[in-house]
Scaffold this active site. Structure first.
Site, PDB file in Angstrom:
ATOM      1  N   GLU A   1       0.843  -1.210   0.000  1.00  0.00           N
ATOM      2  CA  GLU A   1       0.000   0.000   0.000  1.00  0.00           C
ATOM      3  C   GLU A   1       0.878   1.261   0.000  1.00  0.00           C
ATOM      4  O   GLU A   1       0.588   2.236  -0.677  1.00  0.00           O
ATOM      5  CB  GLU A   1      -0.931   0.030   1.225  1.00  0.00           C
ATOM      6  CG  GLU A   1      -2.099  -0.949   1.176  1.00  0.00           C
ATOM      7  CD  GLU A   1      -1.697  -2.373   1.552  1.00  0.00           C
ATOM      8  OE1 GLU A   1      -0.601  -2.563   2.119  1.00  0.00           O
ATOM      9  OE2 GLU A   1      -2.477  -3.295   1.243  1.00  0.00           O
TER      10      GLU A   1
ATOM     11  N   GLU B   1      18.313  16.426  -8.514  1.00  0.00           N
ATOM     12  CA  GLU B   1      19.067  15.476  -7.700  1.00  0.00           C
ATOM     13  C   GLU B   1      18.937  14.081  -8.310  1.00  0.00           C
ATOM     14  O   GLU B   1      17.842  13.662  -8.688  1.00  0.00           O
ATOM     15  CB  GLU B   1      18.501  15.490  -6.276  1.00  0.00           C
ATOM     16  CG  GLU B   1      19.257  14.574  -5.336  1.00  0.00           C
ATOM     17  CD  GLU B   1      18.613  14.518  -3.945  1.00  0.00           C
ATOM     18  OE1 GLU B   1      17.776  15.395  -3.620  1.00  0.00           O
ATOM     19  OE2 GLU B   1      18.949  13.573  -3.210  1.00  0.00           O
TER      20      GLU B   1
ATOM     21  N   ILE C   1      20.424  -0.506  -8.123  1.00  0.00           N
ATOM     22  CA  ILE C   1      20.290  -1.791  -8.817  1.00  0.00           C
ATOM     23  C   ILE C   1      19.771  -2.738  -7.732  1.00  0.00           C
ATOM     24  O   ILE C   1      20.538  -3.238  -6.901  1.00  0.00           O
ATOM     25  CB  ILE C   1      21.641  -2.289  -9.407  1.00  0.00           C
ATOM     26  CG1 ILE C   1      22.247  -1.266 -10.377  1.00  0.00           C
ATOM     27  CG2 ILE C   1      21.465  -3.653 -10.098  1.00  0.00           C
ATOM     28  CD1 ILE C   1      21.454  -1.005 -11.652  1.00  0.00           C
TER      29      ILE C   1
ATOM     30  N   GLY D   1      28.259  -3.353 -14.830  1.00  0.00           N
ATOM     31  CA  GLY D   1      28.312  -2.135 -15.643  1.00  0.00           C
ATOM     32  C   GLY D   1      26.949  -1.536 -15.967  1.00  0.00           C
ATOM     33  O   GLY D   1      26.855  -0.508 -16.622  1.00  0.00           O
TER      34      GLY D   1
ATOM     35  N   TYR E   1      29.980   7.018  -9.478  1.00  0.00           N
ATOM     36  CA  TYR E   1      29.778   8.445  -9.767  1.00  0.00           C
ATOM     37  C   TYR E   1      31.056   9.084 -10.321  1.00  0.00           C
ATOM     38  O   TYR E   1      30.999   9.896 -11.236  1.00  0.00           O
ATOM     39  CB  TYR E   1      29.289   9.170  -8.507  1.00  0.00           C
ATOM     40  CG  TYR E   1      27.969   8.637  -7.991  1.00  0.00           C
ATOM     41  CD1 TYR E   1      26.977   8.201  -8.877  1.00  0.00           C
ATOM     42  CD2 TYR E   1      27.705   8.527  -6.636  1.00  0.00           C
ATOM     43  CE1 TYR E   1      25.775   7.688  -8.407  1.00  0.00           C
ATOM     44  CE2 TYR E   1      26.501   8.018  -6.162  1.00  0.00           C
ATOM     45  CZ  TYR E   1      25.548   7.596  -7.058  1.00  0.00           C
ATOM     46  OH  TYR E   1      24.362   7.085  -6.606  1.00  0.00           O
TER      47      TYR E   1
ATOM     48  N   LYS F   1      33.284   7.554 -12.025  1.00  0.00           N
ATOM     49  CA  LYS F   1      33.489   7.045 -13.390  1.00  0.00           C
ATOM     50  C   LYS F   1      32.513   7.646 -14.394  1.00  0.00           C
ATOM     51  O   LYS F   1      32.727   7.561 -15.596  1.00  0.00           O
ATOM     52  CB  LYS F   1      33.383   5.526 -13.409  1.00  0.00           C
ATOM     53  CG  LYS F   1      34.544   4.898 -12.677  1.00  0.00           C
ATOM     54  CD  LYS F   1      34.816   3.490 -13.109  1.00  0.00           C
ATOM     55  CE  LYS F   1      36.193   3.094 -12.569  1.00  0.00           C
ATOM     56  NZ  LYS F   1      36.613   1.780 -12.958  1.00  0.00           N
TER      57      LYS F   1
HETATM   58  C1  LIG Z   1      25.817   1.668  -6.235  1.00  0.00           C
HETATM   59  C2  LIG Z   1      25.291   0.714  -7.304  1.00  0.00           C
HETATM   60  C3  LIG Z   1      24.160   1.402  -8.072  1.00  0.00           C
HETATM   61  C4  LIG Z   1      26.440   0.349  -8.257  1.00  0.00           C
HETATM   62  O1  LIG Z   1      25.961  -0.580  -9.192  1.00  0.00           O
HETATM   63  P1  LIG Z   1      26.906  -1.653  -9.894  1.00  0.00           P
HETATM   64  O2  LIG Z   1      26.061  -2.479 -10.780  1.00  0.00           O
HETATM   65  O3  LIG Z   1      27.695  -2.379  -8.875  1.00  0.00           O
HETATM   66  O4  LIG Z   1      27.901  -0.736 -10.706  1.00  0.00           O
HETATM   67  P2  LIG Z   1      28.527  -0.989 -12.144  1.00  0.00           P
HETATM   68  O5  LIG Z   1      28.798  -2.471 -12.346  1.00  0.00           O
HETATM   69  O6  LIG Z   1      27.719  -0.318 -13.193  1.00  0.00           O
HETATM   70  O7  LIG Z   1      29.919  -0.275 -11.961  1.00  0.00           O
HETATM   71  C5  LIG Z   1      30.060   1.107 -12.179  1.00  0.00           C
HETATM   72  C6  LIG Z   1      31.530   1.463 -12.179  1.00  0.00           C
HETATM   73  O8  LIG Z   1      32.000   1.535 -10.842  1.00  0.00           O
HETATM   74  C7  LIG Z   1      33.021   0.577 -10.620  1.00  0.00           C
HETATM   75  N1  LIG Z   1      32.759  -0.067  -9.348  1.00  0.00           N
HETATM   76  C8  LIG Z   1      31.559  -0.486  -8.887  1.00  0.00           C
HETATM   77  N2  LIG Z   1      31.731  -1.022  -7.663  1.00  0.00           N
HETATM   78  C9  LIG Z   1      33.048  -0.920  -7.370  1.00  0.00           C
HETATM   79  C10 LIG Z   1      33.845  -1.284  -6.261  1.00  0.00           C
HETATM   80  N3  LIG Z   1      33.303  -1.841  -5.169  1.00  0.00           N
HETATM   81  N4  LIG Z   1      35.160  -1.018  -6.298  1.00  0.00           N
HETATM   82  C11 LIG Z   1      35.722  -0.439  -7.383  1.00  0.00           C
HETATM   83  N5  LIG Z   1      35.023  -0.063  -8.476  1.00  0.00           N
HETATM   84  C12 LIG Z   1      33.715  -0.316  -8.462  1.00  0.00           C
HETATM   85  C13 LIG Z   1      32.943  -0.414 -11.739  1.00  0.00           C
HETATM   86  O9  LIG Z   1      34.218  -0.949 -12.034  1.00  0.00           O
HETATM   87  C14 LIG Z   1      32.376   0.400 -12.878  1.00  0.00           C
HETATM   88  O10 LIG Z   1      33.340   1.091 -13.621  1.00  0.00           O
HETATM   89  P3  LIG Z   1      33.936   0.469 -14.988  1.00  0.00           P
HETATM   90  O11 LIG Z   1      32.780   0.054 -15.839  1.00  0.00           O
HETATM   91  O12 LIG Z   1      34.708   1.596 -15.575  1.00  0.00           O
HETATM   92  O13 LIG Z   1      34.767  -0.683 -14.548  1.00  0.00           O
HETATM   93  C15 LIG Z   1      24.755  -0.614  -6.673  1.00  0.00           C
HETATM   94  O14 LIG Z   1      25.787  -1.194  -5.916  1.00  0.00           O
HETATM   95  C16 LIG Z   1      23.537  -0.430  -5.795  1.00  0.00           C
HETATM   96  O15 LIG Z   1      22.407  -0.406  -6.281  1.00  0.00           O
HETATM   97  N6  LIG Z   1      23.745  -0.315  -4.478  1.00  0.00           N
HETATM   98  C17 LIG Z   1      22.645  -0.136  -3.503  1.00  0.00           C
HETATM   99  C18 LIG Z   1      21.954   1.207  -3.658  1.00  0.00           C
HETATM  100  C19 LIG Z   1      22.922   2.343  -3.614  1.00  0.00           C
HETATM  101  O16 LIG Z   1      23.892   2.336  -2.874  1.00  0.00           O
HETATM  102  N7  LIG Z   1      22.640   3.374  -4.439  1.00  0.00           N
HETATM  103  C20 LIG Z   1      23.409   4.591  -4.443  1.00  0.00           C
HETATM  104  C21 LIG Z   1      22.922   5.476  -3.338  1.00  0.00           C
HETATM  105  S1  LIG Z   1      23.731   7.040  -3.378  1.00  0.00           S
END
Ligand SMILES: CC(C)(COP(=O)(O)OP(=O)(O)OC[C@H]1O[C@@H](n2cnc3c(N)ncnc32)[C@H](O)[C@@H]1OP(=O)(O)O)[C@@H](O)C(=O)NCCC(=O)NCCS
Length: 176
Positions: A40, A86, A91, A100, A137, A139
């Site tokens: 809800e 903002e 994911i 990625g 962010y 990257k």
């Molecule tokens: C934060 C989040 C969105 C990242 O998603 P993800 O699928 O792991 O990220 P990606 O695979 O697209 O990676 C993005 C880039 O960051 C890098 N990266 C991601 N996690 C990393 C880690 N732990 N250490 C080093 N590099 C990392 C990757 O290498 C990639 O760069 P590249 O393609 O040049 O190699 C995901 O972990 C998530 O949903 N977390 C929970 C919610 C959250 O924290 N949201 C953000 C709130 S501000």
């Protein structure tokens, strides 16, 4: 080739997104509040977001090959006078992290903000312990603006938030 696309959320997605909203990691790193969310409440959120007078854009992030919803990306607090908004991303499907997809979704969302909404700046707040998000962010071109000290209270302690932003003139979209 492009592996994900952004699409509108529909009421059919609610069961998936409510599940994500109750995951511990999402509560800790993404959600603004610690309370459990029921269907809800999720319904109210969909209605609020989709019918709000304060512009908010929420995209579902879908894996093209499987037509699977794996996350959401958001442009909220859209300010059309100062031309800024903002950003937030999740994911929710943890199996699909580290592939990625969030990088591609961030770039597509920024492209929408700059090219379709006419934004000049996109900013975000990220908890200082959220290394994956900070890396993502960096990257995708966000720069650190400053620290919001002791900004969130979670698991019994305060944590700083880092403020990051990207300007339209800094945005490079050809990396997907
Ligand atoms: C934060 C989040 C969105 C990242 O998603 P993800 O699928 O792991 O990220 P990606 O695979 O697209 O990676 C993005 C880039 O960051 C890098 N990266 C991601 N996690 C990393 C880690 N732990 N250490 C080093 N590099 C990392 C990757 O290498 C990639 O760069 P590249 O393609 O040049 O190699 C995901 O972990 C998530 O949903 N977390 C929970 C919610 C959250 O924290 N949201 C953000 C709130 S501000």
């Amino acid at each position: 080739m492009k592996k994900i696309e952004l699409r509108a959320l529909t009421s059919k997605d609610m069961e998936t997104t409510v599940r994500w909203n109750n995951q511990t990691d999402v509560k800790f790193l993404y959600a603004g509040h610690p309370f459990p969310v029921n269907i809800e409440m999720e319904y109210e959120w969909y209605n609020k977001v989709l019918r709000s007078n304060v512009p908010t854009t929420v995209f579902g992030i879908e894996l093209i090959s499987e037509k699977k919803l794996i996350g959401i990306s958001v442009l909220r607090n859209i300010n059309l006078i100062n031309r800024k908004a903002e950003f937030a991303i999740l994911i929710g499907d943890t199996e699909e992290r580290g592939k990625g997809y969030s990088k591609a979704a961030t770039i597509l969302t920024l492209k929408f903000g700059f090219d379709m909404l006419g934004l000049n700046k996109v900013y975000l707040f990220v908890q200082s312990s959220n290394n994956s998000a900070i890396k993502l962010y960096e990257k995708t071109g966000f720069k650190v603006e400053g620290i919001f000290r002791q900004s969130v209270f979670k698991n019994g302690k305060y944590e700083d938030e880092i403020i990051m932003s990207i300007l339209k003139e800094e945005f490079v979209s050809d990396s997907i």
